[in-house]
Scaffold this active site. Structure first.
Site, mmCIF file in Angstrom:
data_model
loop_
_atom_site.group_PDB
_atom_site.id
_atom_site.type_symbol
_atom_site.label_atom_id
_atom_site.label_comp_id
_atom_site.label_asym_id
_atom_site.label_seq_id
_atom_site.Cartn_x
_atom_site.Cartn_y
_atom_site.Cartn_z
ATOM 1 N N HIS A 1 -3.902 1.773 7.669
ATOM 2 C CA HIS A 1 -2.511 2.024 7.297
ATOM 3 C C HIS A 1 -1.744 2.499 8.521
ATOM 4 O O HIS A 1 -2.326 3.097 9.439
ATOM 5 C CB HIS A 1 -2.406 3.100 6.209
ATOM 6 C CG HIS A 1 -2.982 2.699 4.889
ATOM 7 N ND1 HIS A 1 -3.809 3.517 4.149
ATOM 8 C CD2 HIS A 1 -2.848 1.558 4.169
ATOM 9 C CE1 HIS A 1 -4.154 2.906 3.029
ATOM 10 N NE2 HIS A 1 -3.603 1.712 3.022
ATOM 11 N N GLU B 1 0.815 -1.219 0.000
ATOM 12 C CA GLU B 1 0.000 0.000 0.000
ATOM 13 C C GLU B 1 0.849 1.270 0.000
ATOM 14 O O GLU B 1 0.366 2.363 0.295
ATOM 15 C CB GLU B 1 -0.950 -0.017 1.203
ATOM 16 C CG GLU B 1 -1.828 -1.247 1.247
ATOM 17 C CD GLU B 1 -3.235 -1.035 0.712
ATOM 18 O OE1 GLU B 1 -3.788 0.056 0.888
ATOM 19 O OE2 GLU B 1 -3.793 -1.977 0.103
ATOM 20 N N CYS C 1 -2.561 11.358 3.960
ATOM 21 C CA CYS C 1 -3.011 10.483 2.881
ATOM 22 C C CYS C 1 -2.896 11.165 1.525
ATOM 23 O O CYS C 1 -2.663 10.513 0.507
ATOM 24 C CB CYS C 1 -4.469 10.078 3.097
ATOM 25 S SG CYS C 1 -4.721 8.842 4.379
#
Length: 415
Positions: free
Chosen positions: A227, A161, A344
């Site tokens: 995350h 990711e 993000c």
């Protein structure tokens, strides 16, 4: 000169709340709400302006073609005929979260002295699994200079990711550092998206000289930290993390202190800020940056200021002798409602700015031009019942094309 550049994802015209991300509590909670793509993208532009005002160098990554007609064709269908869940997955604006674009190892950290980028495969979530080809195309344009090595994704089934599960600590941005790869193993009802095998593969491909592999705690994943950057962030010599971020923090901290003498570990106690408050406010999904003055600042979402336990802890830290000296609050509520905060939205790259394709770098004038396109072409709202509307789809596709034409990055239009 090697310096840190933040590449923010421009929030695309298909931004909507389909609730596609299992384990992302905000995205799930807001499923079906009416989104505001124009307001969302302008919030992102305002965030970039604020970063420039702080003296930071700012870049952009661009919205992907949506709906992803190539992906649908590979499934034997087209947008008009696809089932609603496939339409939603093909229309997702999730490439806006540039922290998931790639993992970046700066030149001082690597054996060959080049900056290495590996595009994330994002295989765990269907709506994100088809992002990597266009992300890779953008990275190969922006970082075509021989100072960089841009790599394709780690193969499935090893989930990767990107930078959201990667931290770098160093005495300065241009000094050799230690790279921390955070992976998961379990998360109660939610998947652990970063596999240790993927992290290890990236470290080998990049030729990272100092790497630590650290397991994220099961408690953090189960609480909604899908995350690592939801519970920890690093910059310079500072690691800023929640007490419950890591499965074996004592050994991790011991290894980190040995790898980087002088590291400062700022740990927020669960007794003062619960995991629930940290995740809801995105305290750690902030940009921890070094300003030109040398001071360290934390760029936070407004939700952090609105959460009493979080704001009280931050005020006490800044009033003391801690390394974070300045708090900067930004409004990215549309992104937050879909589960992505300030961190993000950006990919950090340490490089010499002259080695980067200038079309991907912005100043206030270029942000004015981007904002003008957004104000003219981005939809004002998208309701979930609209996602099959041909008129909406035509508007989304036209909006992206107009942006790429204005930026003169036309190579991406027909991808």
């Amino acid at each position: 000169m090697q310096t840190e550049i933040n590449f923010d994802g421009i929030i695309g015209p298909s931004h909507n709340y389909a609730g596609l991300s299992h384990g992302n509590l905000a995205a799930t909670r807001n499923r079906g709400l009416v989104s505001r793509p124009r307001a969302a993208a302008l919030e992102g532009v305002a965030k970039m302006r604020a970063n420039i005002a702080l003296g930071l160098i700012q870049g952009v990554l661009l919205p992907h073609a949506r709906p992803d007609r190539h992906w649908l064709a590979s499934l034997g269908t087209n947008y008009a005929d696809a089932a609603p869940h496939l339409q939603a997955q093909a229309l997702s604006a999730s490439p806006m979260w540039a922290a998931n674009a790639a993992t970046v190892s700066p030149a001082p950290d690597t054996e060959d002295g080049r900056c290495h980028l590996t595009v994330a495969n994002l295989v765990t979530m269907p709506h994100r699994s088809h992002e990597w080809p266009e992300t890779l195309a953008q990275l190969r344009l922006a970082f075509a200079n021989p100072a960089f090595a841009v790599h394709g994704p780690v193969p499935a089934p090893f989930g990767d990711e990107g930078a959201a599960n990667h931290m770098r600590l160093a005495a300065s941005h241009d000094a050799p550092g230690v790279e921390v790869f955070v992976y998961g193993e379990a998360g109660g009802p939610f998947p652990a998206r970063q596999h240790r095998e993927a992290s290890a593969a990236i470290a080998r491909v990049h030729g990272v000289k100092q790497a630590l592999f650290v397991r994220q705690s099961d408690e953090a994943i189960a609480a909604g930290a899908f995350h690592n950057d939801v519970v920890a962030v690093a910059n310079g010599r500072v690691l800023f993390a929640h007490e419950q971020a890591f499965a074996d923090k004592e050994n991790f901290f011991t290894d980190l202190r040995a790898a980087l003498p002088g590291v400062e570990i700022v740990e927020v106690p669960a007794a003062q800020v619960s995991l629930e408050d940290a995740i809801r406010s995105y305290l750690f999904n902030a940009q921890l940056v070094t300003l030109p003055s040398g001071e360290m600042a934390l760029i936070l979402p407004a939700e952090a200021r609105d959460t009493p336990s979080v704001w009280n802890w931050l005020q006490a830290h800044v009033a003391g002798n801690g390394p974070i000296r300045r708090l900067a609050v930004v409004d990215v509520r549309q992104s937050m409602a879909n589960g992505g905060g300030p961190a993000c939205l950006r990919l950090r790259v340490v490089a010499d700015a002259v080695t980067i394709d200038p079309r991907f770098l912005v100043d206030d004038t270029r942000l004015d031009a981007i904002a003008a396109v957004i104000e003219t072409y981005w939809p004002e709202t998208i309701a979930q019942e609209q996602i099959g509307d041909p008129a909406l789809i035509a508007r989304i596709e036209t909006a992206r094309e107009k942006l790429l034409e204005m930026l003169r990055i036309v190579e991406l239009i027909d991808r």
